[in-house]
Design an enzyme around this catalytic site. Structure first.
Site, PDB file in Angstrom:
ATOM      1  N   ASN B  23       0.856  -1.195   0.000  1.00  0.00           N
ATOM      2  CA  ASN B  23       0.000   0.000   0.000  1.00  0.00           C
ATOM      3  C   ASN B  23       0.883   1.234   0.000  1.00  0.00           C
ATOM      4  O   ASN B  23       1.705   1.409   0.905  1.00  0.00           O
ATOM      5  CB  ASN B  23      -0.930   0.003   1.225  1.00  0.00           C
ATOM      6  CG  ASN B  23      -1.863   1.208   1.204  1.00  0.00           C
ATOM      7  OD1 ASN B  23      -1.428   2.349   1.354  1.00  0.00           O
ATOM      8  ND2 ASN B  23      -3.144   0.962   1.012  1.00  0.00           N
ATOM      9  N   SER B  46      -4.971  -0.307  -3.118  1.00  0.00           N
ATOM     10  CA  SER B  46      -5.505   1.039  -2.946  1.00  0.00           C
ATOM     11  C   SER B  46      -6.709   0.909  -2.013  1.00  0.00           C
ATOM     12  O   SER B  46      -7.653   0.175  -2.312  1.00  0.00           O
ATOM     13  CB  SER B  46      -5.914   1.603  -4.308  1.00  0.00           C
ATOM     14  OG  SER B  46      -6.253   2.967  -4.172  1.00  0.00           O
ATOM     15  N   GLU B  47      -6.666   1.617  -0.878  1.00  0.00           N
ATOM     16  CA  GLU B  47      -7.622   1.291   0.190  1.00  0.00           C
ATOM     17  C   GLU B  47      -9.069   1.627  -0.124  1.00  0.00           C
ATOM     18  O   GLU B  47      -9.964   1.246   0.607  1.00  0.00           O
ATOM     19  CB  GLU B  47      -7.185   1.922   1.520  1.00  0.00           C
ATOM     20  CG  GLU B  47      -7.170   3.436   1.564  1.00  0.00           C
ATOM     21  CD  GLU B  47      -5.774   3.993   1.295  1.00  0.00           C
ATOM     22  OE1 GLU B  47      -4.989   3.332   0.599  1.00  0.00           O
ATOM     23  OE2 GLU B  47      -5.488   5.106   1.786  1.00  0.00           O
ATOM     24  N   ASN B  48      -9.312   2.331  -1.245  1.00  0.00           N
ATOM     25  CA  ASN B  48     -10.694   2.563  -1.628  1.00  0.00           C
ATOM     26  C   ASN B  48     -11.299   1.362  -2.355  1.00  0.00           C
ATOM     27  O   ASN B  48     -12.434   1.438  -2.816  1.00  0.00           O
ATOM     28  CB  ASN B  48     -10.805   3.824  -2.495  1.00  0.00           C
ATOM     29  CG  ASN B  48      -9.921   3.766  -3.712  1.00  0.00           C
ATOM     30  OD1 ASN B  48      -8.768   3.358  -3.634  1.00  0.00           O
ATOM     31  ND2 ASN B  48     -10.437   4.155  -4.848  1.00  0.00           N
ATOM     32  N   SER B  88     -11.541  -4.010   2.248  1.00  0.00           N
ATOM     33  CA  SER B  88     -10.229  -3.418   2.051  1.00  0.00           C
ATOM     34  C   SER B  88      -9.490  -3.266   3.385  1.00  0.00           C
ATOM     35  O   SER B  88      -8.306  -3.575   3.495  1.00  0.00           O
ATOM     36  CB  SER B  88     -10.384  -2.052   1.378  1.00  0.00           C
ATOM     37  OG  SER B  88      -9.122  -1.458   1.185  1.00  0.00           O
TER      38      SER B  88
END
Lengths: 233, 218
Positions: B23, B46-48, B88
């Protein structure tokens, strides 16, 4: 049609029953996957004193940002609130209360709220301002804080496709907070780009079953891009 | 010479290993994606809600439904997967991400990090940073060694509100690579042309200087 048919005829009907001082949980990440027409309907209705739970607060003139213009939001629960001058101004002047919540904790608060779990322990935020005043427990030598889940009077979400029963399919990263938000609302309202007949979606491809959805409406979307970033072909 | 943004990204990329899920935070960490060696497979989270982030799109490929955590338009790499935010952060909080790279305002000798708020000045929020630092074992903080005014950002004790407590073990600055162990900064590498004395002068927290501090290989 009735029974499991969740489709409503208008945005007015979609947001019927929303009253002042209620809590609304909204899907979306930045302006990606936001229920933009449901937000516009809240603006049109003029409902005030709202607590809005959403990862972001839109930008000036877009998304939840438009609800700040007439001071409809009393409190925001969000992880990131940059990119919005009006928001900053109302926060600094104390007109708008803001509860900054770590993004993963916010996602889990919605998920847990929708799943009937009132609280959970997480290491996120321990030893920081987020952990202040919260119960701390030690598991296996690590510290965790107790976070309470969130349930909203309403939740508003956006999906890509649905069948009339409210079974939902999301698209790309527009999924984000939408499934969590939708499950956590007592009345879950979802707008989509396309509605098909039951049976047309492969049951295996459904991301969120219609049991969580109360009202469904088809809309057209602006889909504003915040940071258009391209490479040369 | 202090490292440029590109050089910082280049040095970060040396921490990648084949088969790593990584990340990358907004800013310089994101640039590190440009330096993944050709013979190595690295999957960017990608944390979204995207595992397997590809390069920025061409004009024709732009898709409003496909962005990264910095809200930039992106593409998907071969073998990518999409999911919701709770999923996520389950992978982040559950320790499944192999390496996290993020920026900061301050770090201290106890491994504390402050990165999300300057009271009275900047209140944008922590986004996913608190979850990332609490969930990951392997974190690299990337930042400038000192402020524009020459104040050290490697402190005895952070002065700003914390993002995480006791979670940082490695810091890359424009001057040096340092580890944090037993309440001290350990100087591991120095930027090309930067002396140990220069680094020591700008490090407020206790600094251990081994006999040999090699220059970074870029």
């Amino acid at each position: 049609m009735s029974g499991f048919d969740k489709v409503v005829g208008s945005y007015e009907e979609a947001m019927a029953g929303l009253e002042d001082n209620m809590t609304v949980i909204a899907g979306g990440f930045g302006l990606c996957g936001i229920p933009e027409n449901l937000i516009k309907e809240i603006k049109r209705k003029g409902t005030k004193g709202l607590t809005v739970v959403s990862n972001n607060a839109g930008v000036d003139g877009k998304g939840l940002g438009i609800l700040l213009e007439d001071r409809q939001i009393r409190k925001m629960v969000s992880s990131y609130v940059g990119e919005n001058a009006l928001f900053e101004q109302q926060m600094m002047s104390g007109e708008l209360e803001v509860e900054l919540t770590p993004q993963g904790t916010l996602a889990e608060k919605m998920r847990a709220g929708g799943a009937g779990i009132p609280a959970f322990f997480t290491a996120t935020g321990y030893g920081t301002p987020v952990g202040e005043g919260k119960e701390v427990r030690e598991f296996d030598g690590r510290h965790y804080i107790l976070e309470e889940s969130i349930v909203g009077d309403f939740s508003i979400g956006k999906a890509w496709k649905a069948d009339r029963y409210g079974n939902l399919v999301f698209r790309r990263t527009a999924r984000n907070f939408n499934p969590g938000a939708i499950t956590a609302g007592k009345i879950a309202v979802v707008e989509v780009e396309e509605i098909v007949e039951p049976g047309e979606l492969d049951p295996d491809e459904i991301h969120l079953p219609g049991i969580y959805v109360n009202r469904l409406i088809k809309g057209t979307f602006e889909k504003t891009i915040e940071q258009r970033t391209v490479r040369s072909a | 010479m202090a490292l440029t943004r590109e050089q910082l990204a280049q040095r970060v990329s040396q921490e990648f290993q084949d088969g790593f899920y990584v990340n990358l935070g907004i800013g310089i960490p994101t640039l590190a994606a440009n330096y993944i060696p050709d013979d190595m497979e690295v999957m960017l989270q990608s944390e979204n809600g995207l595992l397997g982030m590809g390069p920025f799109p061409t004009e024709d490929e732009v898709d409003a439904d496909l962005i990264n955590a910095g809200k930039q338009t992106v593409t998907m790499a071969t073998g990518a997967a999409l999911f919701d935010s709770a999923e996520s952060f389950a992978m982040i909080r559950g320790g499944h991400v192999d390496l996290t790279v993020l920026g900061a305002f301050e770090v201290d000798v106890q491994g504390n990090i402050a990165s999300y708020m300057i009271p009275g000045k900047l209140i944008k929020g922590m986004g996913g940073a608190m979850d990332l630092v609490a969930g990951a074992d392997n974190i690299i903080v990337v930042m400038t060694h000192a402020s524009k005014h020459g104040d050290s950002k490697l402190l005895k004790e952070c002065t700003l509100p914390l993002t995480g407590k006791g979670c940082i073990k490695r810091v890359l600055t424009d001057l040096a690579l340092l580890d944090i162990e037993d309440g001290k900064f350990i100087l591991r590498e120095r930027a090309p042309g930067v002396s140990v004395e220069d680094i020591a002068a700008l490090t407020e927290g206790e600094l251990v200087i081994p006999d040999n501090v090699p220059e970074m290989q870029l």
